[in-house]
Write an enzyme that holds these catalytic residues in place. Structure first.
Site, PDB file in Angstrom:
ATOM      1  N   GLY A  36       0.885  -1.154   0.059  1.00 61.26           N
ATOM      2  CA  GLY A  36      -0.069  -0.033   0.112  1.00 61.26           C
ATOM      3  C   GLY A  36       0.707   1.169  -0.064  1.00 61.26           C
ATOM      4  N   HIS A  37       1.899   1.309   0.807  1.00 65.55           N
ATOM      5  CA  HIS A  37       2.623   2.515   0.711  1.00 65.55           C
ATOM      6  C   HIS A  37       3.626   2.388  -0.393  1.00 65.55           C
ATOM      7  CE1 HIS A  37       2.599   1.423   5.358  1.00 65.55           C
ATOM      8  NE2 HIS A  37       2.289   2.790   5.341  1.00 65.55           N
TER       9      HIS A  37
END
Ligand code: PAF
Length: 282
Positions: A36-37
């Site tokens: 996600g990052h």
């Protein structure tokens, strides 16, 4: 990728890029980075010539009984992942760099209204701490744009409000939530889940979809919320809230309003999970 732990080194780097005419994108994080990052970094990359990420587990956004001490810190794998994702610089400041007069002596930030509801009601002071550290990071990095995930929907609204209200010259770019194959939103806190809790955690996304589908069928908002809480409790959660709100987080009156979002925060054992679903988005 360059890693800087001092403001002076970070600023020298950013000044150099500015002289070359480059635009700067920024991705603030608390580390323990996952896909996600990395997607946030990739999105920043699409909008800016250079990308700066920061890793700082911000003490002022954790309550006294929260997980500040045990928040996972994995700098080595984070640095490797960021470099592979095409990040140009990492700002990895010690706490004294972010709060030179300590966290008790620091200038406070209070964002009214929006920080008192939903997660703000259950984590008093949390969003003031977030606003405070993001304001500091914006001053330090001085980016043209910054990327924030939609998973932290209320945080995104707080940052947008603060950026506009404080006239920070930073464009806020929201990034879609990344999910595991079974629907669980990616989060560093997922690794706290023990045994069966990981499977049970998927009920949050199922409940959000129930809330959206029930709104589409015209069920009243209060009934949808009550049923969502009942379903989560039956699955073993302690529910902080399960609500249908407008996009600006004011209360929804009718299930057929445009731009509604369902938001859930619930605890499983020692793990507090949050997620949301924008009805017009998915
Ligand atoms: O979303 C987070 O990881 C944090 O709240 C942030 C924005 C990096 C501020 O500490």
């Amino acid at each position: 990728m360059q890693t800087h732990s001092t403001l002076a080194a970070l600023r020298a780097q950013v000044r150099q890029w500015r002289r070359e005419g480059a635009s700067i994108g920024f991705v603030p994080t608390m580390g323990n980075l996952h896909a996600g990052h990395h997607a946030l970094v990739a999105l920043a990359r699409r909008h800016a010539d250079r990308v700066v990420a920061s890793i700082f587990v911000n003490p002022t956004q954790f309550g006294p009984n929260e997980d500040y001490a045990r928040y996972p810190r994995t700098p080595d794998s984070d640095i490797k992942g960021l470099a592979e994702t095409g990040c140009d610089a990492l700002f990895l400041p010690p706490v004294e760099q972010m709060y030179p007069f300590g966290t008790m002596g620091c200038v406070q930030m209070h964002v009214p209204g929006i920080t008192d509801i939903l997660c703000g009601a259950h984590r008093p002071g949390h969003f003031n701490g977030v606003a405070q550290v993001v304001a500091r990071l914006f001053n330090m990095v001085q980016p043209d744009l910054a990327v924030f995930g939609r998973k932290d929907y209320q945080q995104l609204q707080v940052i947008r409000y603060m950026t506009r209200e404080m006239s920070f010259p930073v464009e806020i770019i929201p990034a879609p939530t990344l999910r595991e194959a079974d629907g669980l939103a990616m989060s560093s806190r997922n690794q706290y889940l023990q045994g069966d809790e990981r499977q049970t955690a998927t009920r949050i996304y199922q409940t959000l979809r129930f809330m959206r589908d029930a709104a589409r069928q015209g069920l009243p908002v209060a009934g949808i919320e009550d049923e969502a809480v009942a379903r989560l409790e039956a699955a073993g959660f302690t529910v902080d809230y399960a609500e249908v709100r407008r996009g600006d987080l004011t209360r929804a009156k009718s299930p057929d309003e445009k731009g509604l979002v369902a938001l859930v925060a619930a605890r499983l054992g020692r793990t507090r999970l949050i997620d949301n679903l924008e009805f017009d988005g998915e």
